[in-house]
Design an enzyme around this catalytic site. Structure first.
Site, PDB file in Angstrom:
ATOM      1  N   SER A 138      -5.514  -1.241   9.207  1.00 27.37           N
ATOM      2  CA  SER A 138      -4.488  -2.220   9.559  1.00 27.37           C
ATOM      3  C   SER A 138      -4.705  -3.513   8.800  1.00 27.37           C
ATOM      4  CB  SER A 138      -4.530  -2.508  11.066  1.00 27.37           C
ATOM      5  OG  SER A 138      -3.735  -3.616  11.409  1.00 27.37           O
ATOM      6  N   TYR A 151      -8.568  -4.988  18.641  1.00 29.18           N
ATOM      7  CA  TYR A 151      -7.837  -4.046  17.785  1.00 29.18           C
ATOM      8  C   TYR A 151      -8.281  -4.224  16.335  1.00 29.18           C
ATOM      9  CZ  TYR A 151      -4.023  -2.275  14.890  1.00 29.18           C
ATOM     10  OH  TYR A 151      -3.297  -1.640  13.919  1.00 29.18           O
TER      11      TYR A 151
END
Length: 263
Positions: A138, A151
């Site tokens: 990500s 995250y």
């Protein structure tokens, strides 16, 4: 790697980027084991595969269940490629306000899930004439996003796992691709069970997103061409360059644009 005739396993195959990778692989002549925690989503993917559905084998699987992952690997020792797409975001809160159980869930799915699959399938991948592992990370793994710190940490761990394994396997026929997507048009918030206050505001609605279809095509291209690392989306590429130039500047820019989501 020539895609046609190869056998791949794709996690998160029930929707979003995982579904699109699955459909693109089938389109190019591969057979696919599509796994997802949601059996209903997998049925939708099968319907979308149409005439290619005969080459798709779906399995409802919790990738954090090491025993179940190992059992699946024992049944598919002829796998040529592993594509780790499945992932979730955390509740949009600061670490100080994040329940530790939520942090555990994010780490278990985003980091230990791919690790479980790699550990289970790698011994057999090493015996294939050529093999490939693709891990989806990500933009949040290199540019901190307020309210998504755990995250981001889970994806940063996946970055180094990928790079480390690539180094360890540098003299083998197993190649690795690391993918950094930016904003992608998927339902990751809903599928993560996360409600993001303010996510439908005028500011966030103006964000340019890359379609899941385009992301899927780019990932299969990366496997086919043996690319080591790819950005998906101009936002991911821009923030990657900015973070390398000045981590503080990148962090301040993201904080300025997203701090309203934290309240």
């Amino acid at each position: 790697m020539l895609i046609a005739g190869k056998k791949f396993l794709v996690t998160g195959a029930g929707n979003g980027m995982g579904r699109e990778v699955t459909l693109e692989l089938l389109k190019r002549g591969a057979s696919v084991i599509g796994v997802d925690i949601n059996d209903g989503f997998l049925k939708e993917t099968t319907l979308l595969a149409g005439a290619k559905s005969s080459q798709l084998f779906t399995v409802k699987l919790d990738i954090t269940d090491r025993k179940a992952v190992a059992e699946l690997a024992s049944k598919h020792q002829d796998l040529d490629g592993l594509v780790n797409v499945a992932g979730i975001i955390q509740p949009f809160v600061r670490v100080n306000d994040l329940d530790i159980a939520a942090a555990d869930r994010v780490m278990n799915i985003n980091f230990f899930g791919p690790l479980n699959l790699i550990k289970a399938f790698l011994p057999n991948l090493l015996n294939r004439p050529e093999a490939h592992i693709l891990n989806v990370s990500s933009m949040g793994s290199y540019a901190p996003v307020p309210g998504q710190t755990i995250y981001g940490a889970s994806k940063a761990a996946l970055n180094l796992l990928t790079e480390g394994i690539r180094s360890e396997l540098s003299e083998t026929n197993v190649k690795l691709t690391l993918v950094w997507p930016g904003a992608i048009g998927t339902n990751i918030s809903q599928n993560s069970g996360v409600s993001i206050a303010g996510a439908d505001s005028a500011e966030t609605s103006k964000m340019k997103v890359t379609s899941a279809v385009e992301a899927g095509r780019m990932m299969v291209d990366a496997i086919e061409h043996g690319q080591k690392r790819i950005y998906i989306g101009g936002d991911a590429k821009f923030m990657g360059r900015l973070a390398r130039w000045s981590q503080d500047t990148a962090a301040k820019l993201i904080h300025k644009n997203l701090k309203n989501l934290l309240g």
